[in-house]
Design a protein around this motif. Structure first.
Motif, PDB file in Angstrom:
ATOM      1  N   LYS A   1       0.913  -1.080  -0.059  1.00 33.95           N
ATOM      2  CA  LYS A   1       0.132   0.022  -0.136  1.00 33.95           C
ATOM      3  C   LYS A   1       0.985   1.355  -0.131  1.00 33.95           C
ATOM      4  CE  LYS A   1      -3.544  -2.334   2.347  1.00 33.95           C
ATOM      5  NZ  LYS A   1      -4.416  -2.373   3.820  1.00 33.95           N
ATOM      6  N   ALA A   2       0.427   2.514  -0.302  1.00 34.32           N
ATOM      7  CA  ALA A   2       1.047   3.632  -0.523  1.00 34.32           C
ATOM      8  C   ALA A   2       1.742   4.064   0.920  1.00 34.32           C
ATOM      9  CB  ALA A   2       0.220   4.758  -0.823  1.00 34.32           C
ATOM     10  N   GLU A   3       1.155   3.540   2.087  1.00 36.92           N
ATOM     11  CA  GLU A   3       1.847   3.692   3.393  1.00 36.92           C
ATOM     12  C   GLU A   3       3.254   3.002   3.672  1.00 36.92           C
ATOM     13  OE1 GLU A   3      -2.083   1.873   4.325  1.00 36.92           O
ATOM     14  OE2 GLU A   3      -1.299   3.213   2.855  1.00 36.92           O
ATOM     15  N   ASN A   4       3.072   1.699   2.988  1.00 38.24           N
ATOM     16  CA  ASN A   4       4.272   1.035   3.634  1.00 38.24           C
ATOM     17  C   ASN A   4       5.182   0.662   2.273  1.00 38.24           C
ATOM     18  OD1 ASN A   4       2.703  -0.791   2.055  1.00 38.24           O
ATOM     19  ND2 ASN A   4       2.289  -2.317   3.846  1.00 38.24           N
ATOM     20  N   ARG A   5       5.061   1.128   1.350  1.00 37.38           N
ATOM     21  CA  ARG A   5       5.676   0.612  -0.109  1.00 37.38           C
ATOM     22  C   ARG A   5       7.319   1.196   0.207  1.00 37.38           C
ATOM     23  NH1 ARG A   5       3.529   4.369  -4.989  1.00 37.38           N
ATOM     24  NH2 ARG A   5       3.778   6.526  -3.772  1.00 37.38           N
ATOM     25  N   LEU A   6       7.582   2.327   0.738  1.00 33.41           N
ATOM     26  CA  LEU A   6       8.709   2.926   0.955  1.00 33.41           C
ATOM     27  C   LEU A   6       9.743   2.104   1.720  1.00 33.41           C
ATOM     28  CD1 LEU A   6      11.390   4.712   0.395  1.00 33.41           C
ATOM     29  CD2 LEU A   6      10.002   6.107   2.142  1.00 33.41           C
TER      30      LEU A   6
ATOM     31  N   ASP B   1      -8.294 -13.343  -1.493  1.00 36.51           N
ATOM     32  CA  ASP B   1      -8.367 -12.271  -0.678  1.00 36.51           C
ATOM     33  C   ASP B   1      -8.350 -10.913  -1.395  1.00 36.51           C
ATOM     34  OD1 ASP B   1      -5.954 -14.225   0.794  1.00 36.51           O
ATOM     35  OD2 ASP B   1      -7.667 -13.806   2.098  1.00 36.51           O
ATOM     36  N   LYS B   2      -8.808  -9.787  -0.474  1.00 36.55           N
ATOM     37  CA  LYS B   2      -8.671  -8.621  -0.928  1.00 36.55           C
ATOM     38  C   LYS B   2      -7.326  -8.153  -1.570  1.00 36.55           C
ATOM     39  CE  LYS B   2      -9.717  -3.699  -0.158  1.00 36.55           C
ATOM     40  NZ  LYS B   2     -10.442  -2.854   0.989  1.00 36.55           N
ATOM     41  N   LEU B   3      -7.238  -7.666  -2.722  1.00 41.47           N
ATOM     42  CA  LEU B   3      -5.978  -7.847  -3.635  1.00 41.47           C
ATOM     43  C   LEU B   3      -5.369  -6.394  -3.041  1.00 41.47           C
ATOM     44  CD1 LEU B   3      -6.940  -8.410  -7.377  1.00 41.47           C
ATOM     45  CD2 LEU B   3      -6.057  -9.937  -5.494  1.00 41.47           C
ATOM     46  N   ILE B   4      -3.748  -6.561  -2.464  1.00 36.32           N
ATOM     47  CA  ILE B   4      -3.285  -5.542  -2.422  1.00 36.32           C
ATOM     48  C   ILE B   4      -2.322  -5.268  -3.574  1.00 36.32           C
ATOM     49  CG2 ILE B   4      -1.238  -4.595  -0.903  1.00 36.32           C
ATOM     50  CD1 ILE B   4      -2.531  -6.205   1.315  1.00 36.32           C
ATOM     51  N   GLY B   5      -2.131  -4.211  -4.097  1.00 31.95           N
ATOM     52  CA  GLY B   5      -1.550  -3.876  -5.342  1.00 31.95           C
ATOM     53  C   GLY B   5      -0.189  -4.169  -5.514  1.00 31.95           C
ATOM     54  N   ASN B   6       0.330  -4.266  -6.642  1.00 32.28           N
ATOM     55  CA  ASN B   6       1.985  -4.152  -6.935  1.00 32.28           C
ATOM     56  C   ASN B   6       2.493  -3.118  -6.692  1.00 32.28           C
ATOM     57  OD1 ASN B   6       2.388  -6.839  -8.556  1.00 32.28           O
ATOM     58  ND2 ASN B   6       0.682  -6.098  -9.681  1.00 32.28           N
ATOM     59  N   MET B   7       3.807  -3.158  -6.356  1.00 30.92           N
ATOM     60  CA  MET B   7       4.794  -1.980  -6.280  1.00 30.92           C
ATOM     61  C   MET B   7       4.614  -1.144  -7.540  1.00 30.92           C
ATOM     62  SD  MET B   7       6.891  -0.719  -3.823  1.00 30.92           S
ATOM     63  CE  MET B   7       7.339  -2.157  -2.752  1.00 30.92           C
ATOM     64  N   ASP B   8       4.305   0.045  -7.343  1.00 30.10           N
ATOM     65  CA  ASP B   8       4.318   1.074  -8.408  1.00 30.10           C
ATOM     66  C   ASP B   8       5.700   1.167  -9.231  1.00 30.10           C
ATOM     67  OD1 ASP B   8       4.239   3.462  -9.945  1.00 30.10           O
ATOM     68  OD2 ASP B   8       2.673   4.004  -8.949  1.00 30.10           O
ATOM     69  N   THR B   9       5.603   0.868 -10.244  1.00 28.36           N
ATOM     70  CA  THR B   9       7.064   1.122 -11.073  1.00 28.36           C
ATOM     71  C   THR B   9       7.655   2.180 -11.159  1.00 28.36           C
ATOM     72  OG1 THR B   9       6.354  -0.850 -12.594  1.00 28.36           O
ATOM     73  CG2 THR B   9       8.076   0.526 -13.434  1.00 28.36           C
ATOM     74  N   GLU B  10       6.841   3.313 -11.290  1.00 26.06           N
ATOM     75  CA  GLU B  10       7.506   4.771 -10.990  1.00 26.06           C
ATOM     76  C   GLU B  10       8.133   4.817  -9.743  1.00 26.06           C
ATOM     77  OE1 GLU B  10       5.963   7.908 -13.981  1.00 26.06           O
ATOM     78  OE2 GLU B  10       4.148   7.018 -13.151  1.00 26.06           O
TER      79      GLU B  10
END
Length: 291
Positions: free
Chosen positions: A212-217, A246-255
């Motif tokens: 998720k955006a909050e833990n990707r870094l 399960d509810k999908l959690i998206g891939n790591m954003d390439t950019e």
């Protein structure tokens, strides 16, 4: 000498498309993949040779492949398979460089994903590796549920290392740790990824992280600090495994991956103009959810 020093960026439009609720027409897939082929990725995970009943969105993989323009691209193509037959089908194409197989350390997920046990799937790994060696392909094994699972199945770092060692012993030279449902913690990513890199220096160790955006870094930084230099991503962070149930959690954003690596002083070799064009096309392919 370690096999993990040079950067490999893997773009995964197949992972983004496979669970998309609306069917994406062939012409759109081809246009999008052709745009991605000019960006400068090491590999494009473009499609899968699996049952159309299991993944309807990928039923047109052959048609899409035959329409791609590979003449001016340095990117290799990777296709996902779920069994030996799929591997034989994929290996028949000279234009495919790599074949990917999801090997789960969770018994429940292995049955869900490939309708087989872990032990049977390990036999499949050996068979697919033989096919790849005969056809000059690289086999990429994804250690699905590599950081744990939501099913209560046994998991430990020792279990993952043990399976990775067995997989490497049959000649596999690329293993990617998959955070299939996005539950990995940064410390866990750093510890396990680092342990695999240290234990198997002859094997390229990658990560296929969902975040998720909050833990990707924190997740990406953990893998990088562990020495990982092979990263899977998808533009806009779209995707996830529909077989997980399960509810999908998206891939790591390439950019995001590219920006992070450049901030570390890493030369990515990415063509920014081509990336911008692919980004614009992604808005059409994944419309109307992305505005």
């Amino acid at each position: 000498m370690s096999n993990n020093q040079t950067l490999q960026l893997i773009e995964c439009p197949r992972d983004a498309m496979q669970g998309w609720p609306q069917m994406i027409p062939v012409f759109q897939k081809v246009a999008y993949l052709n745009a991605l082929l000019h960006v400068g990725f090491h590999t494009i995970d473009f499609g899968s040779f699996v049952s159309p009943k299991a993944i309807p969105q990928m039923a047109d993989t052959r048609e899409v492949l035959e329409a791609l323009d590979l003449s001016a691209s340095r990117s290799g193509l990777l296709a996902i398979v779920a069994n030996t037959r799929g591997a034989q089908d994929a290996a028949a194409y000279d234009t495919i460089q790599s074949i990917g197989f999801p090997f789960s350390v969770s018994e429940t997920f292995q049955r869900r994903n490939t309708n087989s046990t872990i032990e049977h799937s390990f036999g499949t790994v050996s068979e697919i590796q033989e096919i790849c060696m005969k056809k000059g392909k690289d086999l990429v094994i994804y250690l699905s549920m590599g950081f744990g699972n939501p099913y209560g199945d046994p998991w430990s770092e020792e279990l993952v290392l043990s399976w990775a060692e067995k997989i490497a012993a049959v000649g596999v030279r690329t293993i990617s740790l998959a955070d299939t449902v996005g539950l990995a913690e940064p410390d866990q990513i750093k510890q396990l990824t680092g342990a695999l890199i240290a234990d198997l220096p002859q094997v390229r160790i990658g990560v296929h992280l969902h975040a998720k955006a909050e833990n990707r870094l924190a997740k990406l930084e953990a893998a990088f600090k562990a020495g990982c230099r092979r990263f899977d991503g998808a533009l806009k962070g779209i995707g996830g495994c529909p077989m997980a149930g399960d509810k999908l959690i998206g891939n790591m954003d390439t950019e995001f991956i590219i920006q992070f690596l450049e901030a570390q002083g890493i030369e990515t070799g990415i063509h920014k103009g081509a990336l911008q064009k692919a980004n614009l096309l992604s808005k059409e392919v994944f419309s109307p959810v992305i505005l």
